[in-house]
Design an enzyme around this catalytic site. Structure first.
Site, PDB file in Angstrom:
ATOM      1  N   LYS A  19      -2.222   6.968  12.876  1.00 45.13           N
ATOM      2  CA  LYS A  19      -1.997   6.206  11.894  1.00 45.13           C
ATOM      3  C   LYS A  19      -0.701   5.286  12.188  1.00 45.13           C
ATOM      4  CE  LYS A  19      -1.759   9.201   8.777  1.00 45.13           C
ATOM      5  NZ  LYS A  19      -2.148  10.465   9.536  1.00 45.13           N
ATOM      6  N   ARG A  94      -2.786  11.005   0.025  1.00 46.17           N
ATOM      7  CA  ARG A  94      -2.970  12.411   0.587  1.00 46.17           C
ATOM      8  C   ARG A  94      -3.987  13.136  -0.257  1.00 46.17           C
ATOM      9  NH1 ARG A  94       0.356  11.829   5.225  1.00 46.17           N
ATOM     10  NH2 ARG A  94       0.684  13.729   6.165  1.00 46.17           N
ATOM     11  N   ARG A 133       2.879  14.981  20.975  1.00 47.77           N
ATOM     12  CA  ARG A 133       3.700  13.767  20.331  1.00 47.77           C
ATOM     13  C   ARG A 133       5.266  14.060  20.608  1.00 47.77           C
ATOM     14  NH1 ARG A 133       2.337  12.237  14.480  1.00 47.77           N
ATOM     15  NH2 ARG A 133       2.968  14.008  13.928  1.00 47.77           N
ATOM     16  N   ARG A 166       8.729  16.752  16.775  1.00 44.78           N
ATOM     17  CA  ARG A 166       8.987  17.260  15.203  1.00 44.78           C
ATOM     18  C   ARG A 166       8.631  18.758  15.167  1.00 44.78           C
ATOM     19  NH1 ARG A 166       5.155  13.038  12.019  1.00 44.78           N
ATOM     20  NH2 ARG A 166       4.723  14.954  11.069  1.00 44.78           N
ATOM     21  N   ARG A 177      -0.807  22.485   8.939  1.00 46.43           N
ATOM     22  CA  ARG A 177      -1.205  21.444   8.257  1.00 46.43           C
ATOM     23  C   ARG A 177      -2.631  20.865   8.094  1.00 46.43           C
ATOM     24  NH1 ARG A 177       2.427  18.161  12.329  1.00 46.43           N
ATOM     25  NH2 ARG A 177       1.849  15.933  11.216  1.00 46.43           N
TER      26      ARG A 177
HETATM   27  P1  ADP Z   1      -0.549  10.019  12.725  1.00 49.77           P
HETATM   28  O1  ADP Z   1       0.468   8.964  12.520  1.00 49.77           O
HETATM   29  O2  ADP Z   1      -1.998   9.602  12.319  1.00 49.77           O
HETATM   30  O3  ADP Z   1       0.155  11.359  12.550  1.00 49.77           O
HETATM   31  P2  ADP Z   1       0.420   9.096  15.617  1.00 49.77           P
HETATM   32  O4  ADP Z   1       0.160   7.736  15.550  1.00 49.77           O
HETATM   33  O5  ADP Z   1       1.720   9.715  15.494  1.00 49.77           O
HETATM   34  O6  ADP Z   1      -0.592   9.962  14.491  1.00 49.77           O
HETATM   35  O7  ADP Z   1      -0.336   9.651  16.913  1.00 49.77           O
HETATM   36  C1  ADP Z   1      -0.533  10.928  17.297  1.00 49.77           C
HETATM   37  C2  ADP Z   1      -0.237  11.260  18.654  1.00 49.77           C
HETATM   38  O8  ADP Z   1      -1.368  10.752  19.444  1.00 49.77           O
HETATM   39  C3  ADP Z   1       0.909  10.662  19.333  1.00 49.77           C
HETATM   40  O9  ADP Z   1       1.490  11.129  20.396  1.00 49.77           O
HETATM   41  C4  ADP Z   1       0.429   9.225  19.772  1.00 49.77           C
HETATM   42  O10 ADP Z   1       1.007   8.546  20.812  1.00 49.77           O
HETATM   43  C5  ADP Z   1      -1.059   9.770  20.351  1.00 49.77           C
HETATM   44  N1  ADP Z   1      -2.197   8.580  20.020  1.00 49.77           N
HETATM   45  C6  ADP Z   1      -2.333   7.788  18.894  1.00 49.77           C
HETATM   46  N2  ADP Z   1      -3.537   6.904  19.032  1.00 49.77           N
HETATM   47  C7  ADP Z   1      -4.188   7.580  20.105  1.00 49.77           C
HETATM   48  C8  ADP Z   1      -5.411   7.528  20.955  1.00 49.77           C
HETATM   49  N3  ADP Z   1      -6.235   6.460  20.393  1.00 49.77           N
HETATM   50  N4  ADP Z   1      -5.653   8.061  21.802  1.00 49.77           N
HETATM   51  C9  ADP Z   1      -4.751   8.789  22.416  1.00 49.77           C
HETATM   52  N5  ADP Z   1      -3.587   9.265  22.005  1.00 49.77           N
HETATM   53  C10 ADP Z   1      -3.288   8.706  20.946  1.00 49.77           C
HETATM   54  P1  AMP Z   2       3.349  12.595   8.361  1.00 49.51           P
HETATM   55  O1  AMP Z   2       4.504  12.058   8.896  1.00 49.51           O
HETATM   56  O2  AMP Z   2       2.541  11.443   7.686  1.00 49.51           O
HETATM   57  O3  AMP Z   2       2.458  13.686   9.033  1.00 49.51           O
HETATM   58  O4  AMP Z   2       3.892  13.639   7.396  1.00 49.51           O
HETATM   59  C1  AMP Z   2       4.624  14.610   7.356  1.00 49.51           C
HETATM   60  C2  AMP Z   2       4.813  15.577   6.052  1.00 49.51           C
HETATM   61  O5  AMP Z   2       5.409  14.812   4.955  1.00 49.51           O
HETATM   62  C3  AMP Z   2       3.416  15.982   5.511  1.00 49.51           C
HETATM   63  O6  AMP Z   2       2.932  17.180   6.475  1.00 49.51           O
HETATM   64  C4  AMP Z   2       3.780  16.328   4.112  1.00 49.51           C
HETATM   65  O7  AMP Z   2       4.486  17.573   4.180  1.00 49.51           O
HETATM   66  C5  AMP Z   2       4.765  15.278   3.799  1.00 49.51           C
HETATM   67  N1  AMP Z   2       4.174  13.945   3.179  1.00 49.51           N
HETATM   68  C6  AMP Z   2       3.818  12.788   3.937  1.00 49.51           C
HETATM   69  N2  AMP Z   2       3.015  12.003   2.970  1.00 49.51           N
HETATM   70  C7  AMP Z   2       2.837  12.697   1.994  1.00 49.51           C
HETATM   71  C8  AMP Z   2       1.893  12.640   0.875  1.00 49.51           C
HETATM   72  N3  AMP Z   2       1.470  11.276   0.329  1.00 49.51           N
HETATM   73  N4  AMP Z   2       2.087  13.692  -0.132  1.00 49.51           N
HETATM   74  C9  AMP Z   2       2.567  14.792   0.112  1.00 49.51           C
HETATM   75  N5  AMP Z   2       3.113  14.962   1.153  1.00 49.51           N
HETATM   76  C10 AMP Z   2       3.272  13.982   2.134  1.00 49.51           C
END
Ligand code: ADP
Ligand code: AMP
Length: 223
Positions: A19, A94, A133, A166, A177
């Site tokens: 995302k 969420r 990541r 992270r 998670r």
């Molecule tokens: P989210 O915001 O949904 O938690 P991220 O955008 O941070 O996910 O992506 C999670 C990890 O996967 C990151 O390390 C990113 O570089 C990698 N990633 C994102 N999209 C892809 C893809 N299409 N193929 C492989 N790796 C990806």
């Molecule tokens: P994310 O960066 O989206 O993976 O979010 C990191 C953490 O923030 C999650 O695991 C939750 O603890 C909190 N969080 C983010 N968005 C929400 C949401 N919409 N509702 C509740 N908790 C959230």
């Protein structure tokens, strides 16, 4: 909320689905404000604000932060002037309670969720995505050890800031998670499917192909 609200896109996906990666690309291409609740919480934790102190425990355990706190933060963010150009939500809603509050808040301003693209990635792939990541300190730009390494190790290509992992991407918290959040995600996906705005995109593809599919899903005729 601002007096008016532009186009509203809700980007759905499990933790690690991509995302944030896609939201940064799409918000720039489409001129939408990128609103990521995870980023807002991380900034609050970093700044040790009362919101950050509350959120930290939940985040460290991989749990959702309670709705009351999360919704208040989101509505405050949507009140900023840049929401008028349209918003791309990343990480919100969420659960269905959050989805309902969002619909109501948008309806009060004559708006609605235009389209909810769902980046679908099998659970088995998510662990590797999250474990590898790295994100940048300045703006949360995401990288991956294998699939998207930075040009210079440890440094963000986009802004030169330091990359870090992270704490909630440690294996034990990743399991927590996924266990706690995937069920609620399924219900949110169903919520938007019922509303007729869901668009499923295959998130197992490379980043560029996923972007292409998302742009097609977001083309005005489809939104
Ligand atoms: P989210 O915001 O949904 O938690 P991220 O955008 O941070 O996910 O992506 C999670 C990890 O996967 C990151 O390390 C990113 O570089 C990698 N990633 C994102 N999209 C892809 C893809 N299409 N193929 C492989 N790796 C990806
Ligand atoms: P994310 O960066 O989206 O993976 O979010 C990191 C953490 O923030 C999650 O695991 C939750 O603890 C909190 N969080 C983010 N968005 C929400 C949401 N919409 N509702 C509740 N908790 C959230």
């Amino acid at each position: 909320m601002t007096a008016s609200i532009g186009r509203v896109v809700v980007l759905l996906g499990a933790p690690g689905a991509g995302k944030g990666t896609q939201a940064q690309i799409l918000s720039e291409k489409l001129g939408l404000a990128h609103v990521a609740t995870g980023d807002l919480f991380r900034a609050a934790v970093r700044d040790e604000t009362p919101l950050g102190v509350t959120a930290k425990g939940y985040m460290d355990r991989g749990e959702l932060v309670p709705d009351a706190v999360t919704i208040e933060m989101l509505l405050e963010r949507l009140a900023k002037p840049d929401a008028e150009k349209g918003i791309l939500l990343d990480g919100f809603p969420r659960n269905t309670a959050q989805a309902e509050v969002l619909d109501k808040a948008l309806a009060d301003k004559g708006g609605r969720v235009d389209v909810a693209p769902y980046i679908e990635v099998p659970e088995a792939d998510l662990v590797g995505r999250l474990g590898g990541r790295w994100i940048c300190r300045a703006a949360g730009h995401p990288y991956h050890e294998q699939t998207k390494p930075p040009v210079t190790p440890g440094i963000c290509d986009a802004d030169g800031s330091e990359l870090y992992q992270r704490t909630d991407d440690q294996p034990a918290t990743v399991q927590a998670r996924l266990q706690q959040q995937l069920g609620a995600l399924d219900l949110v996906v169903d919520y938007y499917r019922t509303k007729g705005v869901l668009k499923v995109v295959d998130g197992r593809q490379g980043i560029d192909l996923v972007t292409g599919d998302l742009l097609a899903a977001l083309a005005p005729a489809n939104g």
